[in-house]
Motif scaffolding. Structure first.
Motif, PDB file in Angstrom:
ATOM      1  N   LEU A 194      17.449  38.737  -2.161  1.00 46.29           N
ATOM      2  CA  LEU A 194      16.726  37.764  -1.359  1.00 46.29           C
ATOM      3  C   LEU A 194      16.209  36.661  -2.267  1.00 46.29           C
ATOM      4  O   LEU A 194      15.609  36.939  -3.311  1.00 46.29           O
ATOM      5  CB  LEU A 194      15.546  38.439  -0.652  1.00 46.29           C
ATOM      6  N   ASP A 195      16.469  35.401  -1.896  1.00 45.65           N
ATOM      7  CA  ASP A 195      15.997  34.247  -2.643  1.00 45.65           C
ATOM      8  C   ASP A 195      15.002  33.462  -1.806  1.00 45.65           C
ATOM      9  O   ASP A 195      15.167  33.329  -0.582  1.00 45.65           O
ATOM     10  CB  ASP A 195      17.161  33.320  -3.019  1.00 45.65           C
ATOM     11  N   ALA A 196      13.989  32.910  -2.455  1.00 50.49           N
ATOM     12  CA  ALA A 196      13.046  31.978  -1.843  1.00 50.49           C
ATOM     13  C   ALA A 196      13.052  30.710  -2.677  1.00 50.49           C
ATOM     14  O   ALA A 196      12.919  30.770  -3.902  1.00 50.49           O
ATOM     15  CB  ALA A 196      11.648  32.579  -1.780  1.00 50.49           C
ATOM     16  N   ALA A 197      13.231  29.561  -2.024  1.00 44.41           N
ATOM     17  CA  ALA A 197      13.371  28.314  -2.770  1.00 44.41           C
ATOM     18  C   ALA A 197      12.683  27.169  -2.040  1.00 44.41           C
ATOM     19  O   ALA A 197      12.534  27.190  -0.810  1.00 44.41           O
ATOM     20  CB  ALA A 197      14.848  27.981  -2.985  1.00 44.41           C
ATOM     21  N   VAL A 198      12.266  26.164  -2.809  1.00 46.89           N
ATOM     22  CA  VAL A 198      11.665  24.957  -2.254  1.00 46.89           C
ATOM     23  C   VAL A 198      12.515  23.758  -2.668  1.00 46.89           C
ATOM     24  O   VAL A 198      13.090  23.725  -3.754  1.00 46.89           O
ATOM     25  CB  VAL A 198      10.208  24.769  -2.727  1.00 46.89           C
ATOM     26  N   GLY A 199      12.590  22.792  -1.764  1.00 49.54           N
ATOM     27  CA  GLY A 199      13.314  21.562  -2.029  1.00 49.54           C
ATOM     28  C   GLY A 199      12.427  20.359  -1.755  1.00 49.54           C
ATOM     29  O   GLY A 199      11.200  20.461  -1.694  1.00 49.54           O
ATOM     30  N   LYS A 200      13.055  19.231  -1.526  1.00 48.60           N
ATOM     31  CA  LYS A 200      12.335  17.985  -1.259  1.00 48.60           C
ATOM     32  C   LYS A 200      11.855  17.982   0.189  1.00 48.60           C
ATOM     33  O   LYS A 200      12.595  17.663   1.105  1.00 48.60           O
ATOM     34  CB  LYS A 200      13.273  16.803  -1.540  1.00 48.60           C
TER      35      LYS A 200
ATOM     36  N   GLU B 242      24.250  27.810  -1.304  1.00 43.80           N
ATOM     37  CA  GLU B 242      24.369  27.946  -2.754  1.00 43.80           C
ATOM     38  C   GLU B 242      24.231  26.615  -3.468  1.00 43.80           C
ATOM     39  O   GLU B 242      23.971  26.563  -4.663  1.00 43.80           O
ATOM     40  CB  GLU B 242      25.708  28.600  -3.123  1.00 43.80           C
ATOM     41  N   ASP B 243      24.345  25.489  -2.769  1.00 41.27           N
ATOM     42  CA  ASP B 243      24.248  24.164  -3.391  1.00 41.27           C
ATOM     43  C   ASP B 243      23.467  23.206  -2.482  1.00 41.27           C
ATOM     44  O   ASP B 243      24.050  22.564  -1.627  1.00 41.27           O
ATOM     45  CB  ASP B 243      25.636  23.564  -3.619  1.00 41.27           C
ATOM     46  N   ILE B 244      22.237  22.996  -2.638  1.00 42.23           N
ATOM     47  CA  ILE B 244      21.250  23.574  -3.540  1.00 42.23           C
ATOM     48  C   ILE B 244      20.320  24.405  -2.665  1.00 42.23           C
ATOM     49  O   ILE B 244      19.934  23.971  -1.591  1.00 42.23           O
ATOM     50  CB  ILE B 244      20.463  22.450  -4.250  1.00 42.23           C
ATOM     51  N   ARG B 245      19.864  25.593  -3.102  1.00 36.94           N
ATOM     52  CA  ARG B 245      18.902  26.364  -2.332  1.00 36.94           C
ATOM     53  C   ARG B 245      17.562  25.632  -2.251  1.00 36.94           C
ATOM     54  O   ARG B 245      17.149  24.979  -3.187  1.00 36.94           O
ATOM     55  CB  ARG B 245      18.733  27.731  -2.992  1.00 36.94           C
ATOM     56  N   GLY B 246      16.887  25.770  -1.093  1.00 35.75           N
ATOM     57  CA  GLY B 246      15.617  25.090  -0.878  1.00 35.75           C
ATOM     58  C   GLY B 246      15.658  24.116   0.274  1.00 35.75           C
ATOM     59  O   GLY B 246      14.653  23.456   0.582  1.00 35.75           O
ATOM     60  N   TYR B 247      16.809  24.036   0.973  1.00 31.31           N
ATOM     61  CA  TYR B 247      16.967  23.122   2.105  1.00 31.31           C
ATOM     62  C   TYR B 247      17.537  23.905   3.290  1.00 31.31           C
ATOM     63  O   TYR B 247      18.674  24.396   3.236  1.00 31.31           O
ATOM     64  CB  TYR B 247      17.896  21.965   1.741  1.00 31.31           C
TER      65      TYR B 247
ATOM     66  N   PHE C   3      15.958  30.074 -10.618  1.00 37.58           N
ATOM     67  CA  PHE C   3      17.013  29.054 -10.573  1.00 37.58           C
ATOM     68  C   PHE C   3      16.430  27.681 -10.261  1.00 37.58           C
ATOM     69  O   PHE C   3      15.342  27.554  -9.676  1.00 37.58           O
ATOM     70  CB  PHE C   3      18.066  29.419  -9.520  1.00 37.58           C
ATOM     71  N   ALA C   4      17.165  26.649 -10.661  1.00 36.33           N
ATOM     72  CA  ALA C   4      16.778  25.270 -10.396  1.00 36.33           C
ATOM     73  C   ALA C   4      18.025  24.404 -10.453  1.00 36.33           C
ATOM     74  O   ALA C   4      18.992  24.721 -11.155  1.00 36.33           O
ATOM     75  CB  ALA C   4      15.738  24.785 -11.408  1.00 36.33           C
ATOM     76  N   GLY C   5      18.006  23.316  -9.706  1.00 35.04           N
ATOM     77  CA  GLY C   5      19.160  22.422  -9.707  1.00 35.04           C
ATOM     78  C   GLY C   5      18.860  21.144  -8.961  1.00 35.04           C
ATOM     79  O   GLY C   5      17.751  20.912  -8.464  1.00 35.04           O
TER      80      GLY C   5
ATOM     81  N   GLY D 239      20.970   9.845  -3.167  1.00 34.68           N
ATOM     82  CA  GLY D 239      19.631  10.240  -3.592  1.00 34.68           C
ATOM     83  C   GLY D 239      19.697  11.542  -4.375  1.00 34.68           C
ATOM     84  O   GLY D 239      20.695  12.263  -4.346  1.00 34.68           O
ATOM     85  N   LEU D 240      18.634  11.855  -5.105  1.00 34.52           N
ATOM     86  CA  LEU D 240      18.575  13.094  -5.868  1.00 34.52           C
ATOM     87  C   LEU D 240      17.698  14.097  -5.115  1.00 34.52           C
ATOM     88  O   LEU D 240      16.545  13.794  -4.773  1.00 34.52           O
ATOM     89  CB  LEU D 240      18.007  12.843  -7.265  1.00 34.52           C
ATOM     90  N   TYR D 241      18.244  15.287  -4.873  1.00 39.44           N
ATOM     91  CA  TYR D 241      17.563  16.298  -4.080  1.00 39.44           C
ATOM     92  C   TYR D 241      17.437  17.580  -4.905  1.00 39.44           C
ATOM     93  O   TYR D 241      18.384  18.361  -5.009  1.00 39.44           O
ATOM     94  CB  TYR D 241      18.331  16.551  -2.782  1.00 39.44           C
ATOM     95  N   PRO D 242      16.266  17.787  -5.515  1.00 35.21           N
ATOM     96  CA  PRO D 242      16.083  18.968  -6.374  1.00 35.21           C
ATOM     97  C   PRO D 242      15.744  20.211  -5.554  1.00 35.21           C
ATOM     98  O   PRO D 242      15.259  20.123  -4.413  1.00 35.21           O
ATOM     99  CB  PRO D 242      14.898  18.562  -7.258  1.00 35.21           C
ATOM    100  N   GLY D 243      15.990  21.361  -6.152  1.00 26.01           N
ATOM    101  CA  GLY D 243      15.618  22.625  -5.540  1.00 26.01           C
ATOM    102  C   GLY D 243      15.377  23.663  -6.625  1.00 26.01           C
ATOM    103  O   GLY D 243      16.024  23.639  -7.674  1.00 26.01           O
TER     104      GLY D 243
END
Length: 356
Positions: free
Chosen positions: A337-343, A262-267, A297-299, A314-318
């Motif tokens: 179902l969520d699909a997310a991208v990160g760094k 949940e913090d942060i999706r995409g990793y 969503f974004a964060g 460091g800053l890690y966006p998702g």
């Protein structure tokens, strides 16, 4: 194509589950007067570390006391999940609301064997290394309403870890922890499972003292602030969240936090690990149907206390999108179902309830 294939499979599965649940709902219609709503959710997911995961989650919603019209419905369930990298998890989760919402309790139990990976750069060959952790954990908390909207309580958390590392990059470790918890929550949400307005502020202090059976003294402070705004005349919801997880003292490897979930999706690689993190995110919940919806969503998150010092602060966006389906007819409670991208990473997330 290999990266897209998991998304296609999950999408087809999520379409199938909707029709399956719909048939169950037609049966449940004639039983709406019953105190217990029961459903079985199939589980299918993909993770870059755990690979394909599949299992089942039987769960039910019910009133502890039928005559109590103020307390939200309680929730109990069991999950059993196996992954193609030979990890497995069995868990029981419970949330209880009783005495006209004067008391709230939670009980969580889990056991399993997780085959995962971590990133190390302080060795001859920097990179990802596999590890396997056999885990058993129990977490219990009880809260009482102090004044309107304000709850306070205590809790206990036990965990036992047995971790083996690939190529002996770290020595095998056996760790057990016993934590005492003090918690406070200020809750003005209009619903506990799908709020459309209000806020929740939660603060927990977990203390692991040596006199309570711990090898070393450690502390964790867990904080969160969630707030919700009705949109489109209350049909949609704009949600925002701040989360802070602060490890103080001698934090064991297994007690560290990783960016993801949940913090942060995409990793999902488990690369960014440390003693604590802070995260900000927002989510728009678009309900195009009484039973279905979409989210966007974004964060951004940051960590500290990493063994790889260049990762600290460091800053890690998702960012990502998700699909939601209402699992129970009598209560607004979603699966999805969520699909997310990160760094440099991405992840898929099967949801039981909302992300926050």
């Amino acid at each position: 194509m290999q990266k897209i294939l998991p998304f296609i499979i999950i999408f087809l599965w999520s379409s199938g589950i909707c029709s399956q649940i719909k048939s169950k709902d037609s049966i449940a219609k004639s039983k709406a007067d019953k105190n217990v709503d029961f459903n079985v959710m199939p589980y299918l997911n993909y993770n870059r570390t755990l690979e394909f995961m599949f299992g089942a989650i039987p769960m039910m919603m019910y009133k502890v006391n039928k005559a109590d019209t103020i307390s939200p419905k309680s929730l109990s369930g069991i999950s059993a999940v196996y992954s193609t990298n030979k990890s497995y998890f069995i868990a029981s989760f419970n949330k209880w609301y009783f005495k006209e919402d004067t008391w709230r309790g939670q009980l969580f139990f889990a056991t399993g064997d997780q085959n995962a990976q971590f990133y190390a750069d302080d060795i001859d060959v920097p990179g990802f290394y596999d590890y396997s952790t056999k885990t058993t954990m129990v977490n219990f908390s009880l809260q009482r309403k102090v004044i309107q909207y304000l709850y306070a309580g205590i809790g206990y958390a036990y965990a036992h870890y047995n971790t083996n590392y690939q190529d002996n990059v770290e020595p095998t470790s056996v760790t057990h922890t016993n934590g005492l918890q003090l918690n406070m929550m200020y809750d003005t949400r209009d619903a506990v499972y799908y709020p459309t307005k209000g806020s929740k502020i939660k603060l927990r202090w977990l203390n692991y003292p040596e006199w309570f059976g711990n090898d070393v003294t450690a502390n964790k402070i867990l904080s969160e602030y969630n707030t919700y705004f009705p949109m489109q005349n209350g049909t949609d919801v704009l949600a925002a969240r701040f989360a802070g997880k602060f490890g103080l003292g001698n934090i064991a490897f297994e007690q560290q936090v990783t960016i993801g979930n949940e913090d942060i999706r995409g990793y999902s690689e488990g690369k960014y690990r440390g003693d604590g993190l802070m995260a900000l995110q927002g989510e728009y919940r678009y309900n195009f149907n009484k039973r279905m919806g979409l989210v966007g969503f974004a964060g951004v998150a940051t960590i500290y206390g990493s063994d790889t010092k260049s990762f600290d602060w460091g800053l890690y966006p998702g960012a990502g999108v998700g699909y939601r389906y209402r699992a129970f007819k009598s209560e607004k409670f979603n699966i999805g179902l969520d699909a997310a991208v990160g760094k440099g990473d991405w992840g898929l997330y099967f949801r039981i309830g909302e992300a926050f």
